[in-house]
Design a protein around this motif. Structure first.
Motif, PDB file in Angstrom:
ATOM      1  N   LEU A   1       0.824  -1.213   0.000  1.00 43.56           N
ATOM      2  CA  LEU A   1       0.000   0.000   0.000  1.00 43.56           C
ATOM      3  C   LEU A   1       0.856   1.261   0.000  1.00 43.56           C
ATOM      4  CD1 LEU A   1      -2.781  -1.106   2.539  1.00 43.56           C
ATOM      5  CD2 LEU A   1      -2.922  -1.019   0.034  1.00 43.56           C
ATOM      6  N   GLN A   2       2.101   1.108   0.531  1.00 45.71           N
ATOM      7  CA  GLN A   2       3.010   2.253   0.547  1.00 45.71           C
ATOM      8  C   GLN A   2       3.870   2.295  -0.718  1.00 45.71           C
ATOM      9  OE1 GLN A   2       5.230   2.485   4.278  1.00 45.71           O
ATOM     10  NE2 GLN A   2       3.549   1.435   5.344  1.00 45.71           N
ATOM     11  N   GLY A   3       3.664   1.326  -1.599  1.00 47.78           N
ATOM     12  CA  GLY A   3       4.430   1.300  -2.841  1.00 47.78           C
ATOM     13  C   GLY A   3       5.801   0.693  -2.696  1.00 47.78           C
ATOM     14  N   LEU A   4       6.031  -0.044  -1.578  1.00 51.65           N
ATOM     15  CA  LEU A   4       7.358  -0.615  -1.349  1.00 51.65           C
ATOM     16  C   LEU A   4       7.469  -2.060  -1.845  1.00 51.65           C
ATOM     17  CD1 LEU A   4       7.953   0.711   2.290  1.00 51.65           C
ATOM     18  CD2 LEU A   4       8.757   1.705   0.134  1.00 51.65           C
ATOM     19  N   ASN A   5       6.344  -2.771  -1.911  1.00 55.57           N
ATOM     20  CA  ASN A   5       6.362  -4.177  -2.312  1.00 55.57           C
ATOM     21  C   ASN A   5       5.483  -4.376  -3.532  1.00 55.57           C
ATOM     22  OD1 ASN A   5       7.953  -4.912  -0.036  1.00 55.57           O
ATOM     23  ND2 ASN A   5       6.102  -4.955   1.243  1.00 55.57           N
ATOM     24  N   SER A   6       5.730  -5.466  -4.249  1.00 55.68           N
ATOM     25  CA  SER A   6       4.965  -5.747  -5.458  1.00 55.68           C
ATOM     26  C   SER A   6       3.697  -6.534  -5.126  1.00 55.68           C
ATOM     27  CB  SER A   6       5.820  -6.554  -6.431  1.00 55.68           C
ATOM     28  OG  SER A   6       6.085  -7.844  -5.894  1.00 55.68           O
ATOM     29  N   ALA A   7       2.770  -6.536  -6.087  1.00 52.85           N
ATOM     30  CA  ALA A   7       1.528  -7.296  -5.908  1.00 52.85           C
ATOM     31  C   ALA A   7       1.816  -8.793  -5.829  1.00 52.85           C
ATOM     32  CB  ALA A   7       0.575  -7.004  -7.063  1.00 52.85           C
ATOM     33  N   LEU A   8       2.861  -9.254  -6.537  1.00 53.82           N
ATOM     34  CA  LEU A   8       3.221 -10.676  -6.492  1.00 53.82           C
ATOM     35  C   LEU A   8       3.558 -11.106  -5.070  1.00 53.82           C
ATOM     36  CD1 LEU A   8       3.895 -13.361  -7.826  1.00 53.82           C
ATOM     37  CD2 LEU A   8       6.202 -12.467  -8.293  1.00 53.82           C
ATOM     38  N   ASP A   9       4.301 -10.255  -4.346  1.00 50.95           N
ATOM     39  CA  ASP A   9       4.657 -10.591  -2.970  1.00 50.95           C
ATOM     40  C   ASP A   9       3.424 -10.690  -2.086  1.00 50.95           C
ATOM     41  OD1 ASP A   9       7.268 -10.597  -3.761  1.00 50.95           O
ATOM     42  OD2 ASP A   9       7.739  -8.604  -2.974  1.00 50.95           O
TER      43      ASP A   9
ATOM     44  N   GLU B   1      15.913 -18.486   8.103  1.00 49.22           N
ATOM     45  CA  GLU B   1      14.569 -17.931   7.953  1.00 49.22           C
ATOM     46  C   GLU B   1      14.535 -16.481   8.431  1.00 49.22           C
ATOM     47  OE1 GLU B   1       9.959 -18.846   9.422  1.00 49.22           O
ATOM     48  OE2 GLU B   1      11.665 -19.824  10.399  1.00 49.22           O
ATOM     49  N   THR B   2      15.121 -16.235   9.590  1.00 50.15           N
ATOM     50  CA  THR B   2      15.141 -14.872  10.136  1.00 50.15           C
ATOM     51  C   THR B   2      15.951 -13.933   9.249  1.00 50.15           C
ATOM     52  OG1 THR B   2      14.959 -15.770  12.377  1.00 50.15           O
ATOM     53  CG2 THR B   2      15.718 -13.489  12.163  1.00 50.15           C
ATOM     54  N   LEU B   3      17.122 -14.402   8.818  1.00 53.53           N
ATOM     55  CA  LEU B   3      18.012 -13.580   8.003  1.00 53.53           C
ATOM     56  C   LEU B   3      17.399 -13.258   6.634  1.00 53.53           C
ATOM     57  CD1 LEU B   3      20.763 -12.214   7.704  1.00 53.53           C
ATOM     58  CD2 LEU B   3      21.676 -14.410   6.878  1.00 53.53           C
ATOM     59  N   SER B   4      16.721 -14.257   6.034  1.00 55.77           N
ATOM     60  CA  SER B   4      16.154 -14.041   4.700  1.00 55.77           C
ATOM     61  C   SER B   4      15.072 -12.964   4.723  1.00 55.77           C
ATOM     62  CB  SER B   4      15.584 -15.347   4.152  1.00 55.77           C
ATOM     63  OG  SER B   4      14.481 -15.783   4.931  1.00 55.77           O
TER      64      SER B   4
ATOM     65  N   GLN C   1      13.405  -7.383   3.441  1.00 54.97           N
ATOM     66  CA  GLN C   1      12.968  -6.034   3.787  1.00 54.97           C
ATOM     67  C   GLN C   1      13.996  -4.982   3.365  1.00 54.97           C
ATOM     68  OE1 GLN C   1      12.104  -6.822   8.032  1.00 54.97           O
ATOM     69  NE2 GLN C   1       9.977  -6.261   7.580  1.00 54.97           N
ATOM     70  N   SER C   2      15.253  -5.408   3.268  1.00 55.16           N
ATOM     71  CA  SER C   2      16.307  -4.484   2.821  1.00 55.16           C
ATOM     72  C   SER C   2      16.439  -4.471   1.302  1.00 55.16           C
ATOM     73  CB  SER C   2      17.652  -4.879   3.450  1.00 55.16           C
ATOM     74  OG  SER C   2      17.574  -4.856   4.867  1.00 55.16           O
TER      75      SER C   2
ATOM     76  N   SER D   1      14.577 -11.777  -3.104  1.00 56.51           N
ATOM     77  CA  SER D   1      13.156 -11.800  -3.442  1.00 56.51           C
ATOM     78  C   SER D   1      12.374 -12.539  -2.357  1.00 56.51           C
ATOM     79  CB  SER D   1      12.954 -12.500  -4.783  1.00 56.51           C
ATOM     80  OG  SER D   1      13.303 -13.876  -4.688  1.00 56.51           O
ATOM     81  N   TYR D   2      11.053 -12.415  -2.443  1.00 50.94           N
ATOM     82  CA  TYR D   2      10.226 -13.061  -1.408  1.00 50.94           C
ATOM     83  C   TYR D   2      10.203 -14.585  -1.567  1.00 50.94           C
ATOM     84  CZ  TYR D   2       6.699 -13.579   2.146  1.00 50.94           C
ATOM     85  OH  TYR D   2       6.039 -13.928   3.299  1.00 50.94           O
ATOM     86  N   THR D   3      10.447 -15.060  -2.758  1.00 49.61           N
ATOM     87  CA  THR D   3      10.525 -16.515  -2.940  1.00 49.61           C
ATOM     88  C   THR D   3      11.663 -17.108  -2.123  1.00 49.61           C
ATOM     89  OG1 THR D   3      11.875 -16.143  -4.927  1.00 49.61           O
ATOM     90  CG2 THR D   3       9.498 -16.495  -5.247  1.00 49.61           C
ATOM     91  N   THR D   4      12.732 -16.343  -1.938  1.00 48.18           N
ATOM     92  CA  THR D   4      13.834 -16.796  -1.081  1.00 48.18           C
ATOM     93  C   THR D   4      13.363 -16.925   0.355  1.00 48.18           C
ATOM     94  OG1 THR D   4      15.450 -15.706  -2.510  1.00 48.18           O
ATOM     95  CG2 THR D   4      16.179 -16.283  -0.295  1.00 48.18           C
ATOM     96  N   VAL D   5      12.536 -15.976   0.795  1.00 51.11           N
ATOM     97  CA  VAL D   5      11.978 -16.019   2.147  1.00 51.11           C
ATOM     98  C   VAL D   5      11.101 -17.260   2.317  1.00 51.11           C
ATOM     99  CG1 VAL D   5      10.508 -14.852   3.821  1.00 51.11           C
ATOM    100  CG2 VAL D   5      12.042 -13.528   2.350  1.00 51.11           C
ATOM    101  N   LEU D   6      10.243 -17.519   1.331  1.00 52.53           N
ATOM    102  CA  LEU D   6       9.353 -18.676   1.410  1.00 52.53           C
ATOM    103  C   LEU D   6      10.146 -19.976   1.450  1.00 52.53           C
ATOM    104  CD1 LEU D   6       6.511 -17.675  -1.097  1.00 52.53           C
ATOM    105  CD2 LEU D   6       6.442 -17.629   1.402  1.00 52.53           C
ATOM    106  N   ASP D   7      11.199 -20.052   0.649  1.00 51.66           N
ATOM    107  CA  ASP D   7      12.035 -21.248   0.649  1.00 51.66           C
ATOM    108  C   ASP D   7      12.700 -21.455   2.008  1.00 51.66           C
ATOM    109  OD1 ASP D   7      13.458 -23.440  -0.826  1.00 51.66           O
ATOM    110  OD2 ASP D   7      15.194 -22.232  -0.256  1.00 51.66           O
TER     111      ASP D   7
END
Length: 464
Positions: free
Chosen positions: A200-208, A399-402, A407-408, A412-418
């Protein structure tokens, strides 16, 4: 319920029964194979651990085990089966004693021109002499069957204790997994809120947003499934306790980590210690006695018969000693022609004895196989647990580091999910492996012929 015969008493009784047998049809070389001196397993996994049961036998579990031994319907049926077989021993034992029967008849006899009253009273005695040992073989067969039933009952009690303990820690495992699913669902919800806010703030994509939303709903589905599994495990435990499966039992237990190894003894001890093997051996001996009994059905039978009675036209005069008459007979009966029926029955029982020999060997080697497998698995599970524990630590940190790097903007978010998936799998594996170690240790103790009843009784005494 009467207690089963103690091992020493059973051994003495078996010796007496064996002495009464005129012959044996068992192939001794077949049923007594050469056993190895030691188990085929690495000695490093045989560290002695005498107190492993004390680690898992908490106060609640001991209470549930005591309840199960008194209220489990399957076990009660086996206890009643023991009592049924005890009565069968009494029935066959009665054949060694004379049978005495009485008769009292009164009526009218006559023809078209005349009739008169007639009354008769008598006592009849019948006794078969056991000249060939046929009655002894029948008695030996019944007593050996009783020993087999008693041994099966003892094995069933040990198995019930093992099943209740496994079911108890299955519930504890489900509870820990349920807690893990709840935390993952809550974490997925927090992640979704963070990603949606960033979008909503324009920082993340709709895919995420779609990925986090999908993850959240998947975790909700997994959580619902685990709640259902938790209830199912509780109901399974309640049924072992002989209760209605309400799904209301509260288990208060953590999953302890057991030390490596158990004192395994040697293969020859298994034959003496395991009730199911003793039962199989008694069943083999009982069939051997049955062959001898069937064989002796072809021999002549010698019986003694006697009777004493009185008859009189007046019922009141029956008990007058002057009217009494007695007789004594000795009779010899022998089969002459029966179209080969008795011979075929003997051959039939001999073939069944051969089947019983193979069944005993199958039971024996299956018991050895179970021990070898559980010994190997006991050592393997410990190695798996230590490796998975390290994997869990690494996956949790990853998991915590990803998520921080996402956020930095570094990944990508797929790395977080993995990373989250890897962490979840590792945490789930640690919980399941602890439960597998407990289950296998219980199975190993049972496979080695260790008495779980005496071990539990000792723990109950220590707790008191």
């Amino acid at each position: 319920m009467k207690r089963p015969l103690k091992p020493i008493a059973m051994a003495i009784s078996l010796g007496v029964l064996t002495a009464c047998s005129s012959s044996s049809y068992i192939d001794q070389a077949q049923v007594k194979p050469q056993l190895p001196a030691n188990w085929q397993v690495s000695p490093s996994s045989l560290a002695t651990n005498e107190d492993w049961l004390a680690v898992i036998a908490n106060e609640q579990l001991l209470q549930l085990l005591s309840q199960a031994l008194n209220t489990n319907q399957s076990l009660i049926q086996l206890a009643l089966e023991v009592e049924v077989q005890r009565q069968a021993v009494t029935v066959t034992g009665a054949n060694f004693w004379p049978s005495l029967s009485s008769s009292l008849d009164t009526g009218v006899i006559g023809n078209n021109n005349d009739s008169s009253n007639s009354s008769t009273i008598g006592l009849n005695l019948n006794y078969e002499l056991d000249i060939w040992g046929k009655l002894s073989d029948a008695d030996r067969r019944t007593k050996l069957t009783l020993f087999a039933v008693e041994a099966n009952y003892e094995q069933a009690k040990d198995q019930l204790i093992a099943d209740v303990a496994k079911a108890y820690y299955k519930v504890a495992t489900s509870a820990q997994l349920l807690d893990l699913f709840e935390r993952r669902t809550e974490n997925a919800k927090v992640n979704f809120d963070i990603i949606e806010s960033g979008y909503l703030q324009g920082l993340n994509s709709a895919l995420d947003v779609y990925l986090t939303q999908n993850e959240y709903h998947s975790e909700k589905s997994n959580l619902a499934s685990q709640r259902s599994q938790y209830k199912e495990d509780i109901r399974a435990l309640e049924r072992l306790l002989g209760d209605y499966p309400k799904g209301a039992l509260k288990v208060q237990a953590e999953l302890p980590l057991l030390p490596q190894g158990i004192s395994a003894g040697v293969p020859s001890e298994l034959v003496k210690n395991k009730p199911s093997l003793q039962a199989a051996w008694y069943q083999l001996l009982a069939q051997d006695a049955n062959v001898a009994y069937t064989q002796k059905q072809r021999y002549p039978s010698l019986s003694l018969r006697g009777s004493i009675g009185s008859s009189n036209a007046e019922f009141g005069e029956l008990f007058n000693g002057d009217n009494a008459a007695w007789s004594v007979f000795g009779g010899l009966t022998a089969p002459i022609f029966n179209a080969g029926r008795l011979k075929a029955q003997t051959e039939q029982q001999k073939l069944k004895l051969k089947q019983q020999e193979q069944q005993y060997l199958d039971t024996l080697f299956s018991a050895f196989e179970q021990v070898e497998n559980t010994l190997d698995l006991d050592a393997s599970l410990q190695i798996q647990y230590q490796a998975t524990l390290k994997a869990q630590d690494n996956a949790t940190q990853a998991e915590t580091l990803s998520f921080e790097q996402y956020q930095s903007g570094l990944v990508s978010y797929t790395t977080v999910l993995d990373a989250q998936t890897r962490s979840f799998v590792a945490q789930t594996s640690v919980i399941n492996l602890k439960n597998q170690i407990i289950n296998n240790r219980i199975a190993l103790h049972l496979a080695l012929g260790g008495s779980l009843q005496s071990a539990v009784s000792q723990e109950q005494t220590n707790a008191q």
